[in-house]
Design a protein around this motif. Structure first.
Motif, PDB file in Angstrom:
ATOM      1  N   GLU A 156       0.870  -1.166  -0.019  1.00 56.95           N
ATOM      2  CA  GLU A 156      -0.014  -0.135  -0.034  1.00 56.95           C
ATOM      3  C   GLU A 156       0.848   1.119  -0.099  1.00 56.95           C
ATOM      4  N   ASP A 157       2.413   1.144  -0.387  1.00 56.10           N
ATOM      5  CA  ASP A 157       2.902   2.357  -0.319  1.00 56.10           C
ATOM      6  C   ASP A 157       2.888   2.994  -1.687  1.00 56.10           C
ATOM      7  N   LYS A 158       3.429   4.283  -1.614  1.00 56.55           N
ATOM      8  CA  LYS A 158       3.381   4.976  -3.111  1.00 56.55           C
ATOM      9  C   LYS A 158       4.035   4.432  -3.936  1.00 56.55           C
ATOM     10  N   GLY A 159       3.703   4.400  -5.173  1.00 56.35           N
ATOM     11  CA  GLY A 159       4.372   3.731  -6.183  1.00 56.35           C
ATOM     12  C   GLY A 159       5.965   3.701  -6.124  1.00 56.35           C
ATOM     13  N   GLY A 160       6.506   4.954  -5.904  1.00 56.77           N
ATOM     14  CA  GLY A 160       8.028   4.861  -5.936  1.00 56.77           C
ATOM     15  C   GLY A 160       8.705   4.080  -5.002  1.00 56.77           C
ATOM     16  N   ILE A 161       8.169   4.106  -3.694  1.00 52.77           N
ATOM     17  CA  ILE A 161       8.498   3.298  -2.531  1.00 52.77           C
ATOM     18  C   ILE A 161       8.180   1.898  -2.907  1.00 52.77           C
ATOM     19  N   ALA A 162       7.050   1.621  -3.468  1.00 51.32           N
ATOM     20  CA  ALA A 162       6.874   0.110  -3.536  1.00 51.32           C
ATOM     21  C   ALA A 162       7.802  -0.453  -4.763  1.00 51.32           C
ATOM     22  N   LYS A 163       8.028   0.290  -5.660  1.00 49.36           N
ATOM     23  CA  LYS A 163       8.749  -0.082  -6.597  1.00 49.36           C
ATOM     24  C   LYS A 163      10.224  -0.285  -6.320  1.00 49.36           C
ATOM     25  N   LYS A 164      10.518   0.614  -5.280  1.00 48.14           N
ATOM     26  CA  LYS A 164      11.849   0.455  -4.915  1.00 48.14           C
ATOM     27  C   LYS A 164      12.229  -0.745  -4.054  1.00 48.14           C
ATOM     28  N   CYS A 209      10.409  -3.509  -4.339  1.00 44.96           N
ATOM     29  CA  CYS A 209      10.106  -4.807  -4.985  1.00 44.96           C
ATOM     30  C   CYS A 209       9.739  -4.500  -6.515  1.00 44.96           C
ATOM     31  N   ALA A 210      10.348  -5.233  -7.250  1.00 45.31           N
ATOM     32  CA  ALA A 210      10.292  -4.978  -8.710  1.00 45.31           C
ATOM     33  C   ALA A 210       8.915  -5.354  -9.220  1.00 45.31           C
ATOM     34  N   VAL A 211       8.046  -6.421  -8.615  1.00 37.33           N
ATOM     35  CA  VAL A 211       6.857  -6.547  -9.076  1.00 37.33           C
ATOM     36  C   VAL A 211       5.952  -6.040  -8.102  1.00 37.33           C
ATOM     37  N   ALA A 212       5.867  -4.899  -7.478  1.00 39.84           N
ATOM     38  CA  ALA A 212       4.800  -4.483  -6.615  1.00 39.84           C
ATOM     39  C   ALA A 212       4.003  -3.837  -7.460  1.00 39.84           C
ATOM     40  N   CYS A 213       2.586  -3.678  -7.009  1.00 39.08           N
ATOM     41  CA  CYS A 213       1.696  -3.003  -7.404  1.00 39.08           C
ATOM     42  C   CYS A 213       1.849  -1.472  -7.101  1.00 39.08           C
ATOM     43  N   ILE A 214       2.077  -0.481  -8.119  1.00 38.61           N
ATOM     44  CA  ILE A 214       2.637   0.715  -7.835  1.00 38.61           C
ATOM     45  C   ILE A 214       1.281   1.640  -8.035  1.00 38.61           C
ATOM     46  N   GLY A 215       0.026   1.270  -8.014  1.00 41.26           N
ATOM     47  CA  GLY A 215      -1.072   1.852  -8.193  1.00 41.26           C
ATOM     48  C   GLY A 215      -1.169   2.959  -9.158  1.00 41.26           C
ATOM     49  N   CYS A 216      -0.646   2.506 -10.529  1.00 43.95           N
ATOM     50  CA  CYS A 216      -0.844   3.310 -11.454  1.00 43.95           C
ATOM     51  C   CYS A 216      -1.875   3.535 -12.225  1.00 43.95           C
TER      52      CYS A 216
END
Lengths: 336, 315, 444
Positions: free
Chosen positions: B208-216, B218-225
């Motif tokens: 549930e992190d913001k896209g940038g944090i999530a992406k950093k 984990c490479a396969v995280a949902c970034i909420g785009c």
């Protein structure tokens, strides 16, 4: 970050104790008794001890490697201790092949069949000893007379243990003090170990020194030894007071046979003794009563090993029903 | 015959007869009437005593079935519709068919996508670790990989994949008993419709992190785009707290959302392979189209490495 | 014979390296991040907004409920963001991030170092003052102090106990505080006594702090009703229930609170903070933190502002040694391992402890040999081995019956286990499951 930090729940330090340390502690405590056994029984004692230890380690290794296919844990010292205790529980003239069979039963049936160290219900060394006693009663009850520092291989003259003498004598209608004086057994001999008996049990002095070492190192707690010996003393004392002719006196009971060895080293075996102080005391009292019952009324002259094994079976139930007193269990009224 | 033997026979027989009489009268006195249908229903149940139905055991469920007026609220997830219809026939009621569900792991953060940031050294238990801290990676929502779900699974439907360090659902064994859903401290398991031929599409992420944090992290995280939300023709996807969720009651398994996801956080299972579309290849090269592997036709070398756990068991 | 508690206990190596290091003031950091949940209970509600200018000691988050407290800015500067920030635990917690500009304090704070002995405040105002100042238990539990001082109806406080035990190895912050601010601690104790309306207070100090005991005994002659007692060195004597039993020989009933036996326990650090709040009008925004470890260059005791990143403290103590394998916030027995050096100092941070790589790891778990050492060291008379097995088997109703909730999580069992079994890890798991079960039962 270049190095990754380790995360673990507290506490972050641990005591400098380990299973091998505990086991080797007990082994060190048994050393005085070991030296006494060599002093009185010479090369035979050394050979039996060596055979018992080596075969215990070997059987544990083989079983772990080929039967259980588990991690090899022979270095934790528990097999050495079992071997040492087996040797301490047999007469100095026992043929070595019986020692090997006893070790196999102790390790294989007494310990590994339950799942190894920590899972066994009965004290492995005693399982081995009782197996040998029942299977080879003649060899297991021919006691060589102690010969101080005699390292020759000549066949020893066999005698009987004081307990056996007394049992035999009482059966023939003799009186307790007559038997003792006739056999020429003095309490000082019993204390030092100059008498017939199993290798490790003869010298009360050496066993007590080791016991004090164990208590000081906090490897054992006082509960079991004190309750076993105390119960034996009180119970045999009561019997003795009722009839001094047919019952042995309490000091005799404590100094002979496996009383001290059993109370200090075998009943206190961590795996097969209760975990709560209350349970340990009940356990000790049970051993004390059963030992005296077997000695005074049973068929065998000695009953410590049977008593310990019987009480081992009660350990799980003792653990369930003897809870330590919880902090704050009883509400204390705060009125000054 | 010596009198000893006779006395023995007589005494033992009389003890036996007296005991039998006592037992008989006691059994009569304390007889409890039970609806015989309870036994019958219980026999029809799988006897797994897993608690997936919401009752402590199969017996309790059987009692509830017998007492109930209709079976619409009672369902044995282990036995499924077959069991329920036989229960219904015993009780003379109608079974309400329920869609077969299956547990899915909503995290795909294997070691290669989610670098470790520290070393965990506590008890091998997810809840212990989760109570202690966020996890040994940058993602505080992801799988801890200590396998508590495997421990609680009564049906051998979960195992730990050594390579990814994460649990894998064995589709054939999963009974949707809910045990893993309840135990997971990160709430990563969800019971979803098994789908026709086991076809499912879901978002394998709980971050549930913001896209940038999530992406950093984990490479396969949902970034909420919300690309998938726009792509979905059935309004089956919603976004909350920077995290997309596919509602399986609305999803028509059209697969349109899968290729648009920039982080490949959307997983599809048991689908036939797609025609390779080189233009949707993205960095990092994470191809999770497990269908390719499921069919055993590996089109791209990457696909092999990233074989999805769930499907590999069906083969 | 020195007093001590009756049941269990251990004596780990003390390793108090920083014991003769005087308290130093840590230089101000560039940026602080102050979590709004630094105490047990409801997180405070932020009352500042982004881009607000704040002064040192200004309130930035207000208490949100009875069991909650205020949070103050520890620096002056600009609020750059109020956001969820990864905290020491790896979880994100709402924090107020302030960029430091100068060090301008709120005017009402008395910044002089003079000792102010006369207690002029009314009894009824003390609790409010303590709540306003955001004081929590500084021993590590961070329970809001005003709650402890509000004696529930029907109960009566008879005695105040000040905890100067510091039974955790390595830590020396309380020890230094008693040595250097002894008089202030005693005034703080007096204020707490007045708040509770008790005439007697005992300061319990373990006998490994002989200088602090002597110092406080000589000072306490001027203060009526305050007694200083030396205690035998034994962990976990700093546990409330253990300390009460050691000093006044009363046993807090299972599930009860110290007030059930008429006692209220506060830490010496808390007493000092109360002194500052009441006499100097200074809210709690800095605390003494021990920075220590086996291979750290310069073990120190710092006064650090709340919100200072841990990395700054380590830097001031000579930098992070290369072989660092684990960083613990708090003591080695109950502290929390940090996974990031950016974690801020909070009200509960009593120490930062750096373990070298060779001491950072746990030993391999071996099978239980039923030696019962865990039973004999448990200060609460529990059976840790049993709680662990029952938890592993998920028999939580039995875990509850075995009084798992009495566990104070002191870690003596895991410390002492010769088989290095993670006893406490599982007991914690059992406890959290049992609490859940109880909660859902109460709902029904």
């Amino acid at each position: 970050m270049s190095t990754q930090l380790t995360i673990s729940p507290s506490p972050h330090i641990s005591a400098d104790s380990s299973i091998p340390k505990l086991m080797y502690g007990v082994i060190i405590a048994l050393m005085p008794a070991f030296f006494v056994s060599i002093y009185f029984y010479g090369i035979g004692a050394l050979l039996i001890t060596f055979t018992a230890i080596v075969s215990c380690i070997l059987f544990e290794f083989l079983i772990q490697k080929y039967l259980l296919k588990s991690k090899i844990s022979i270095s934790d010292g528990s097999a050495i201790l079992t071997g040492l205790l087996i040797a301490f529980n047999v007469p100095g003239s026992l043929p070595l092949w019986i020692v090997v069979i006893g070790s196999l039963v102790a390790i294989g049936i007494g310990k590994m069949s339950f799942g190894g160290l920590g899972s066994n219900i009965f004290n492995p060394a005693l399982v081995g000893r009782v197996f040998m006693l029942i299977s080879f009663p003649v060899q297991m009850t021919s006691w060589p007379k102690p010969r101080i520092l005699d390292f020759s291989f000549t066949d020893a003259i066999t005698g009987a243990t004081p307990l056996a003498l007394v049992k035999e004598g009482l059966k023939n209608g003799e009186q307790f003090h007559d038997i003792i004086s006739k056999a020429g057994i003095s309490y000082s001999d019993m204390f030092i170990g100059n008498l017939g008996g199993s290798l490790g049990e003869i010298s009360a002095l050496a066993l007590l020194i080791g016991g004090i070492y164990l208590l000081m190192k906090k490897i054992i707690s006082w509960h079991i030894p004190v309750s076993v010996l105390g119960t034996m003393f009180v119970f045999s004392g009561i019997l003795w007071l009722t009839n001094k002719n047919i019952y042995a006196d309490p000091v005799f009971h404590l100094l002979t046979g496996g009383a001290l060895l059993g109370a200090i080293y075998m009943a206190t075996d961590m795996v097969t003794s209760p975990m709560t102080p209350k349970g340990q005391i009940i356990f000790g009292v049970g051993i004390g009563i059963l030992t005296i019952l077997i000695r005074a009324f049973g068929a065998y002259p000695e009953g410590v090993s049977f008593a310990i094994l019987i009480m081992n079976a009660f350990v799980p139930i003792l653990n369930i029903y003897t809870k330590p007193k919880r902090f704050g269990e009883i509400k204390i009224q705060s009125k000054e | 015959m010596s009198p000893v033997v006779i006395i023995t026979i007589i005494s033992l027989s009389s003890i036996g007869i007296v005991s039998a009489l006592i037992l008989y009268f006691i059994a009569q006195k304390f007889k409890v009437f039970e609806d015989p249908r309870i036994d019958k229903v219980e026999e029809a149940l799988p006897s797994a005593n897993c608690g997936g139905c919401g009752f402590p055991g199969c017996r309790n469920f059987a009692e509830a079935c017998v007492k109930a007026d209709d079976l619409s609220n009672l369902h044995c997830p282990v036995g499924g519709n077959d069991t329920m219809s036989s229960v219904a026939s015993i009780l003379g009621m109608d079974a309400v068919a329920q869609v077969k569900k299956i547990a899915v792991l909503r995290c795909n953060g294997a070691c290669e996508y989610r670098p470790n940031t520290n070393i965990y050294e506590g008890a091998d238990n997810c809840t212990v670790a989760a109570n202690l801290y966020g996890g040994d990676t940058g993602c505080e929502f992801g799988c801890l990989g200590l396998g508590e779900c495997v421990e609680v699974c009564d049906f051998d439907a979960l195992y730990m994949d050594e390579k990814t360090g994460m649990p894998v659902v064995v589709e054939d064994n999963c009974t949707a008993c809910n045990a893993c859903v309840e135990v997971c401290p990160k709430d990563l398991f969800e019971l979803r419709k098994q789908g026709p031929k086991g076809r499912r599409i879901y978002i394998a992420c709980r971050n549930e992190d913001k896209g940038g944090i999530a992406k950093k992290a984990c490479a396969v995280a949902c970034i909420g785009c919300s690309k998938c939300v726009k792509e979905c023709p059935h309004d089956a996807i919603t976004i909350e707290n920077f995290l997309a969720f596919i509602h399986d009651d609305k999803c028509k398994l059209c697969r349109k959302c899968v290729p648009v996801c920039p982080t490949n956080a959307i997983l599809e299972t048991n689908f036939p392979p797609r025609k390779p579309k080189p233009e949707i290849k993205k960095e990092p090269v994470v191809d999770l189209k497990q269908s390719i592997v499921a069919e055993g036709k590996v089109n791209e070398p990457e696909a092999k490495n990233n074989s999805n756990k769930e499907t590999s068991d069906n083969n | 014979m020195l007093k001590t508690f009756s049941k269990g206990g251990i004596h780990p190596p003390e390793n108090k390296f920083s014991v003769d290091k005087a308290i130093e003031v840590l230089p101000l950091p560039q940026k602080v991040s102050i979590p709004i949940a630094q105490h047990i209970g409801a997180p405070a509600t932020p009352v500042v907004n982004k881009n607000d200018e704040v002064k040192t000691g200004q309130i930035i988050a207000k208490s949100a409920g009875f069991v909650s407290t205020n949070i103050h800015s520890s620096v002056s500067g600009k609020v750059v963001k109020i956001d969820k920030i990864v905290e020491s635990s790896g979880y994100k917690k709402t924090s107020v991030v302030i960029e430091v500009k100068g060090d301008e304090w709120v005017e009402t704070i008395d910044r002089s170092l003079d000792l102010k002995k006369e207690i002029t405040i009314e009894q009824s105002d003390i609790i409010n003052k303590i709540l306003d100042a955001g004081i929590v238990g500084l021993g590590g539990a961070t329970f809001p102090s005003h709650v402890k001082l509000s004696v529930p109806k029907g109960k009566k406080a008879e005695i105040l106990i000040i905890n100067g035990v510091e039974c955790e190895p390595y830590l020396t912050s309380d020890h230094r505080l008693m040595l250097e601010k002894g008089e202030e601690v005693l005034v703080g104790t007096k204020i707490l006594m007045k708040a509770l309306g008790v005439t007697k207070a005992i300061i319990g100090i373990e006998n490994n702090k002989k200088d602090a005991i002597e110092h406080l005994i000589s000072l306490s002659k001027e203060y009526d009703g305050i007694e200083v007692n030396a205690l035998k060195v034994k962990y976990p004597q700093g546990g409330e229930k253990q300390l009460i039993q050691a000093l006044i020989n009363r046993e807090v009933p299972s599930g009860g609170l110290p007030i059930d036996v008429g006692a209220v326990v506060h830490n010496v650090g808390t007493a000092y903070a109360v002194y500052e709040a009441v006499q100097k009008n200074k809210p709690l925004f800095e605390r003494v933190v021990t920075v220590t470890g086996d291979s750290i260059q310069k073990t120190s005791n710092f006064i650090a502002r709340i919100g200072t990143p841990v990395s700054e403290l380590i830097e001031a103590a000579g930098g992070k040694p290369d072989d660092t394998g684990k960083i613990v916030s708090g003591g080695p027995m109950m502290g929390k391992a940090l996974n990031s050096l950016d974690a801020p100092v909070t009200k509960g941070t009593s120490g930062i402890l750096l373990f070298p790589e060779n001491k950072a790891h746990r030993k391999e778990t071996k099978p239980c040999i039923r030696c019962a050492k865990c039973v004999s060291v448990c200060p609460m008379g529990l059976e840790p081995f049993l709680l662990m097995t029952l938890t592993q088997k998920r028999l939580f109703d039995k875990v509850e019956k075995e009084n798992a909730l009495d566990c104070i999580e002191c870690g003596s069992c895991s410390y002492t286990c010769p088989a290095d079994r993670p006893l406490l890890d599982y007991i914690r798991l059992g406890k959290s499951n049992v609490s859940q079960i109880i909660r859902s039962r109460n709902k029904k």
